[in-house]
Design an enzyme around this catalytic site. Sequence first.
Site, PDB file in Angstrom:
ATOM      1  N   GLY A  11       0.827  -1.192   0.000  1.00 30.49           N
ATOM      2  CA  GLY A  11       0.000   0.000   0.000  1.00 30.49           C
ATOM      3  C   GLY A  11       0.867   1.250   0.000  1.00 30.49           C
ATOM      4  O   GLY A  11       1.920   1.281   0.618  1.00 30.49           O
ATOM      5  N   GLY A  13       0.446   5.707  -0.215  1.00 30.31           N
ATOM      6  CA  GLY A  13      -0.430   6.867  -0.343  1.00 30.31           C
ATOM      7  C   GLY A  13       0.217   8.106   0.200  1.00 30.31           C
ATOM      8  O   GLY A  13       1.429   8.147   0.437  1.00 30.31           O
ATOM      9  N   SER A  14      -0.601   9.143   0.422  1.00 29.37           N
ATOM     10  CA  SER A  14      -0.068  10.425   0.867  1.00 29.37           C
ATOM     11  C   SER A  14       0.537  10.336   2.264  1.00 29.37           C
ATOM     12  O   SER A  14       1.403  11.127   2.626  1.00 29.37           O
ATOM     13  CB  SER A  14      -1.179  11.476   0.863  1.00 29.37           C
ATOM     14  OG  SER A  14      -2.234  11.092   1.719  1.00 29.37           O
ATOM     15  N   THR A  17       3.828   4.516   3.398  1.00 28.44           N
ATOM     16  CA  THR A  17       3.729   3.203   2.766  1.00 28.44           C
ATOM     17  C   THR A  17       3.315   2.138   3.778  1.00 28.44           C
ATOM     18  O   THR A  17       3.486   2.304   4.985  1.00 28.44           O
ATOM     19  CB  THR A  17       5.074   2.768   2.140  1.00 28.44           C
ATOM     20  OG1 THR A  17       6.060   2.717   3.172  1.00 28.44           O
ATOM     21  CG2 THR A  17       5.517   3.740   1.060  1.00 28.44           C
ATOM     22  N   VAL A  18       2.766   1.041   3.259  1.00 23.30           N
ATOM     23  CA  VAL A  18       2.470  -0.146   4.071  1.00 23.30           C
ATOM     24  C   VAL A  18       3.174  -1.330   3.421  1.00 23.30           C
ATOM     25  O   VAL A  18       3.067  -1.539   2.210  1.00 23.30           O
ATOM     26  CB  VAL A  18       0.953  -0.417   4.163  1.00 23.30           C
ATOM     27  CG1 VAL A  18       0.693  -1.706   4.935  1.00 23.30           C
ATOM     28  CG2 VAL A  18       0.239   0.742   4.826  1.00 23.30           C
ATOM     29  N   LYS A  33       3.195   0.100   8.782  1.00 20.36           N
ATOM     30  CA  LYS A  33       2.831   1.365   8.155  1.00 20.36           C
ATOM     31  C   LYS A  33       3.925   2.366   8.505  1.00 20.36           C
ATOM     32  O   LYS A  33       4.211   2.595   9.687  1.00 20.36           O
ATOM     33  CB  LYS A  33       1.485   1.838   8.684  1.00 20.36           C
ATOM     34  CG  LYS A  33       0.910   3.066   8.003  1.00 20.36           C
ATOM     35  CD  LYS A  33      -0.504   3.323   8.527  1.00 20.36           C
ATOM     36  CE  LYS A  33      -1.180   4.467   7.803  1.00 20.36           C
ATOM     37  NZ  LYS A  33      -2.561   4.689   8.302  1.00 20.36           N
ATOM     38  N   ASP A 134     -13.480   8.754   9.534  1.00 22.24           N
ATOM     39  CA  ASP A 134     -13.210   8.436   8.125  1.00 22.24           C
ATOM     40  C   ASP A 134     -13.696   7.022   7.791  1.00 22.24           C
ATOM     41  O   ASP A 134     -12.972   6.229   7.188  1.00 22.24           O
ATOM     42  CB  ASP A 134     -11.719   8.570   7.822  1.00 22.24           C
ATOM     43  CG  ASP A 134     -11.437   8.720   6.327  1.00 22.24           C
ATOM     44  OD1 ASP A 134     -12.381   9.010   5.572  1.00 22.24           O
ATOM     45  OD2 ASP A 134     -10.281   8.544   5.916  1.00 22.24           O
TER      46      ASP A 134
END
Length: 386
Positions: A11, A13-14, A17-18, A33, A134
């Site tokens: 994974g 994203g902003s 990372t994962v 993460k 969220d």
Amino acid sequence: MVSWVRGKCIGKGSFGTVNVAVKKGSGAVFAVKSVDKNACVSAQIESLENEIRILQSLETSPYVVDYLGDDESYESPTKLYRNLHLEHLPGGTVADLATTTTAYVDDDRVLRSHVYCIVSALRHIHSNGIVHCDVKGKNILVSQNSSLCKLVDFGSAKKVLTCRASVSPRGSPLWMAPEVVRGECQGPESDVWSLGCTVLEIVTGKPAWDCSGADTLSRIGFSDELPQFPTRLSELGRDFLEKCLRRDPSRRWSCDRLLQHPFLASVSPPTSSSVNTPTESSPRCVLDWVDSEFEEEEEEEEDIDVESFEESAKDRIGKLAGSSGANWDSDGWMAVREYYSNSTRIEGEKTAGISSAYSDSRRVGRMKERSVWSLLRSVVLPPLGS
């Protein structure tokens, strides 16, 4: 001291990372993460630190991703990572399940079971004074037991005692409750609205609202509209949604009441021990993972030298069977050295045998949320003092 090994990225994203990772002492597999402290913006590290604090404060729940520890690690002369260790859930997100399979269409029991898990997770965190902020399909991961899913990504979560006025909205706009869009408050009731939007997302495979920028935010926050309920959802399902998607926060049902709704009342609580057909086999040894989570995408190459591959496999098996033990620093592995250990709270017994995953980024990062909110104020909200 080398304590764990970082594997394949699952994974990005902003926020950072994962990766899949493995604990060297026990061989337990988990998800890590990470944010590079030397290269990130302040919002990224603030989000990760917030998630660590929230998860540390929560008691274990079968419907919330397990917190396994946190640390910092130097992985090159310039990279200093802040790491959050999490349970690895290999089944993907419920959003992916809704868009790439017919699981929710073919079997109403899967839909009810997953909704039961989400409501149970929210009841658990709300009882601890925490609002997720969220809730959406991308933040709910499926376990090896396909009936069980768990709530993840607490980067936007916050502790809240009352629904206080003048809040700074957190989360993803298309899942936000009307009072959050208006900046009035964001409490447990707001999570329940997002729950309703998530159920619609699961059933239809798309967000509850069409994305039209400020116009959509205006409809969510300042109109009397509700998302359209799908006709293929049962009468009980539509009634459940109506209890979630009430514009007045005080009239929405609590998670305690929702668990008593006939749509969920007959659901047998799924557990991690009652595994159906697993989405991935559990590794019996590190070598099993070399051809799955930790391997480079060799299958994408058109030409594979079979003889070389067989010789490589024999060599690896020989090293594992030899007196020197496994070579943890071989190709495809990155040794991770802990920068400090006081905050590392990995529980070896708890993590042994766990298969977990933590994927997907927050769809709208904090900086982007501020931009959306600024746009909303300039386009939709009336001038101050009017």
